[in-house]
Design a protein around this motif. Structure first.
Motif, PDB file in Angstrom:
ATOM      1  N   ALA A  79       0.852  -1.200   0.000  1.00 40.22           N
ATOM      2  CA  ALA A  79       0.000   0.000   0.000  1.00 40.22           C
ATOM      3  C   ALA A  79       0.882   1.243   0.000  1.00 40.22           C
ATOM      4  O   ALA A  79       1.778   1.384   0.821  1.00 40.22           O
ATOM      5  N   ARG A  80       0.612   2.139  -0.938  1.00 37.99           N
ATOM      6  CA  ARG A  80       1.384   3.364  -1.049  1.00 37.99           C
ATOM      7  C   ARG A  80       0.444   4.543  -1.295  1.00 37.99           C
ATOM      8  O   ARG A  80      -0.499   4.424  -2.087  1.00 37.99           O
ATOM      9  N   PRO A  81       0.676   5.677  -0.636  1.00 40.54           N
ATOM     10  CA  PRO A  81      -0.121   6.867  -0.951  1.00 40.54           C
ATOM     11  C   PRO A  81       0.193   7.354  -2.359  1.00 40.54           C
ATOM     12  O   PRO A  81       1.335   7.297  -2.816  1.00 40.54           O
ATOM     13  N   VAL A  82      -0.834   7.855  -3.051  1.00 39.50           N
ATOM     14  CA  VAL A  82      -0.669   8.349  -4.412  1.00 39.50           C
ATOM     15  C   VAL A  82       0.112   9.660  -4.381  1.00 39.50           C
ATOM     16  O   VAL A  82      -0.153  10.536  -3.557  1.00 39.50           O
ATOM     17  N   VAL A  83       1.087   9.766  -5.266  1.00 38.82           N
ATOM     18  CA  VAL A  83       1.866  10.999  -5.357  1.00 38.82           C
ATOM     19  C   VAL A  83       0.993  12.067  -6.010  1.00 38.82           C
ATOM     20  O   VAL A  83       0.596  11.953  -7.165  1.00 38.82           O
ATOM     21  N   ALA A  84       0.667  13.109  -5.253  1.00 37.48           N
ATOM     22  CA  ALA A  84      -0.186  14.196  -5.743  1.00 37.48           C
ATOM     23  C   ALA A  84       0.403  15.517  -5.287  1.00 37.48           C
ATOM     24  O   ALA A  84       1.319  15.567  -4.469  1.00 37.48           O
ATOM     25  N   GLY A  87       5.659  20.425  -6.158  1.00 36.48           N
ATOM     26  CA  GLY A  87       6.772  20.909  -5.355  1.00 36.48           C
ATOM     27  C   GLY A  87       7.092  20.015  -4.180  1.00 36.48           C
ATOM     28  O   GLY A  87       7.229  18.799  -4.308  1.00 36.48           O
ATOM     29  N   GLU A  88       7.191  20.622  -2.985  1.00 38.32           N
ATOM     30  CA  GLU A  88       7.592  19.875  -1.797  1.00 38.32           C
ATOM     31  C   GLU A  88       6.590  18.796  -1.407  1.00 38.32           C
ATOM     32  O   GLU A  88       6.972  17.776  -0.838  1.00 38.32           O
ATOM     33  N   VAL A  89       5.309  19.013  -1.688  1.00 35.89           N
ATOM     34  CA  VAL A  89       4.301  18.022  -1.317  1.00 35.89           C
ATOM     35  C   VAL A  89       4.533  16.720  -2.075  1.00 35.89           C
ATOM     36  O   VAL A  89       4.585  15.631  -1.489  1.00 35.89           O
ATOM     37  N   ALA A  90       4.674  16.820  -3.405  1.00 38.77           N
ATOM     38  CA  ALA A  90       4.937  15.620  -4.199  1.00 38.77           C
ATOM     39  C   ALA A  90       6.269  14.989  -3.813  1.00 38.77           C
ATOM     40  O   ALA A  90       6.394  13.751  -3.733  1.00 38.77           O
ATOM     41  N   GLU A  91       7.266  15.818  -3.541  1.00 39.54           N
ATOM     42  CA  GLU A  91       8.574  15.290  -3.135  1.00 39.54           C
ATOM     43  C   GLU A  91       8.482  14.575  -1.795  1.00 39.54           C
ATOM     44  O   GLU A  91       9.115  13.530  -1.584  1.00 39.54           O
ATOM     45  N   LEU A  92       7.687  15.123  -0.873  1.00 41.88           N
ATOM     46  CA  LEU A  92       7.522  14.493   0.438  1.00 41.88           C
ATOM     47  C   LEU A  92       6.854  13.125   0.304  1.00 41.88           C
ATOM     48  O   LEU A  92       7.289  12.145   0.930  1.00 41.88           O
ATOM     49  N   ILE A  93       5.801  13.028  -0.505  1.00 44.10           N
ATOM     50  CA  ILE A  93       5.108  11.745  -0.679  1.00 44.10           C
ATOM     51  C   ILE A  93       6.026  10.736  -1.354  1.00 44.10           C
ATOM     52  O   ILE A  93       6.071   9.552  -0.977  1.00 44.10           O
ATOM     53  N   THR A  94       6.779  11.184  -2.368  1.00 46.72           N
ATOM     54  CA  THR A  94       7.716  10.285  -3.040  1.00 46.72           C
ATOM     55  C   THR A  94       8.783   9.784  -2.082  1.00 46.72           C
ATOM     56  O   THR A  94       9.132   8.590  -2.075  1.00 46.72           O
ATOM     57  N   THR A  95       9.296  10.669  -1.240  1.00 50.40           N
ATOM     58  CA  THR A  95      10.307  10.262  -0.251  1.00 50.40           C
ATOM     59  C   THR A  95       9.730   9.279   0.753  1.00 50.40           C
ATOM     60  O   THR A  95      10.392   8.305   1.149  1.00 50.40           O
ATOM     61  N   PHE A  96       8.480   9.520   1.169  1.00 51.92           N
ATOM     62  CA  PHE A  96       7.833   8.594   2.114  1.00 51.92           C
ATOM     63  C   PHE A  96       7.669   7.210   1.494  1.00 51.92           C
ATOM     64  O   PHE A  96       7.918   6.187   2.150  1.00 51.92           O
TER      65      PHE A  96
END
Length: 315
Positions: A79-84, A87-96
């Motif tokens: 299970a992974r959150p969708v990258v949405a 800027g920093e928000v998408a980068e934060l989700i990708t890093t998570f």
């Protein structure tokens, strides 16, 4: 654009528009007229609503990430959150998501080492029980029989009871050794091991029925051991904790691989937290890329389902 500048510019646009209106068609007199107060109140409300909407839209991906972080369970990988967002928000989700990948890989590696050490320790203990304690009790039984043959009749009955107690203890030690090290699995294969397991758990008040396909695909030793241990733990839970009277054990071939299903008519899960036994089953399932699910059975009770994908067959 960074999150800070997006929020700053959105707020700046709202404030600039309000200032332009005050410098242009909207004026304020002293004392403030009722219509002017109404216009200012409506403008302030519009600014607050616009600000709230813009912030809600901008921060929505972070809220979804927070919910995902709360619900993540490393024993249920994938299970992974969708990258949405941007800027920093998408980068934060990708890093998570990358962090989750590393954690799941490290957990699988450490679990494999731990379970391998556990199996080796079980093998050692079972060997010692069989070779040391078992042989010692066998010698005690032979000695008791020799003494009983030469003992007076009054003492013979007591010695006979001691013999039966010792024999029962020897049988229990052998049963524990078989559970610790499933020799029948190594010697006769998975099908015979599961049938023997069903017979072992069948007792007065508990009937264990089994249905095992005869055309199972070739399976590796790791897969067979995981299937056996999951079946063993499920039967133990049904017998000790669920108060079940009937258990159905099914192992069948599926287009996706093989599937093990253990279904009982006991008390069921009832939202109880998962104990160490269930967590251990999930750890074992992860080692072979299988999926383990626990759910209420069709007729109450609990259903344990282990699905092994086809790519886990041995060649």
């Amino acid at each position: 654009m960074p999150l800070f500048w997006r929020i700053f510019l959105l707020n700046a646009v709202v404030l600039i528009c309000a200032t332009a209106l005050l410098l242009g068609p909207v004026t304020v007199s002293s004392p403030v007229l009722l219509t002017e107060a109404a216009v200012l109140t409506a403008g302030l409300a519009a600014m607050l609503v616009a600000n709230a909407v813009l912030l809600r839209i901008g921060l929505a991906p972070l809220q979804r990430l927070t919910r995902a972080m709360t619900a993540i369970d490393l024993l249920r990988p994938g299970a992974r959150p969708v990258v949405a967002g941007h800027g920093e928000v998408a980068e934060l989700i990708t890093t998570f998501n990358s962090m989750l990948d590393r954690l799941e890989t490290e957990r699988a590696t450490s679990a494999a080492r731990a379970l391998s050490a556990q199996e080796a320790e079980r093998h050692r203990i079972a060997q010692e029980l069989h070779d040391e304690v078992g042989q010692t009790l066998t010698a005690v039984l032979l000695e008791l029989k020799r003494v009983a043959d030469h003992a007076p009749p009054a003492l013979g009955a007591d010695l006979h009871r001691v013999q039966e107690t010792t024999r029962a203890g020897l049988d229990e030690i052998r049963r524990i050794a078989r559970r610790l090290r499933p020799g029948v699995l190594e010697d006769l294969g998975l099908v015979s091991a599961l049938k023997a397991l069903a017979i072992e758990f069948t007792r007065p008040g508990l009937a264990v029925r089994h249905r095992i396909d005869t055309d199972l695909p070739p399976l590796s030793r790791d897969v067979e051991l995981v299937l056996y241990r999951v079946a063993q733990e499920s039967l133990t839970n049904a017998a000790r904790h669920a108060g079940a009277r009937r258990v159905d054990l099914t192992l069948r071939r599926t287009p996706a691989g093989v599937e093990l299903v253990i279904r009982d008519d006991g008390r069921g899960i009832d939202g109880a937290p998962e104990g160490a036994g269930i967590s251990g089953m999930r750890e074992r399932a992860l080692l072979i890329g299988a999926t383990l699910s626990l759910a209420p059975g069709p007729d109450a009770g609990t259903e344990v389902r282990l699905t092994v994908p086809a790519h886990r067959r041995s060649h």
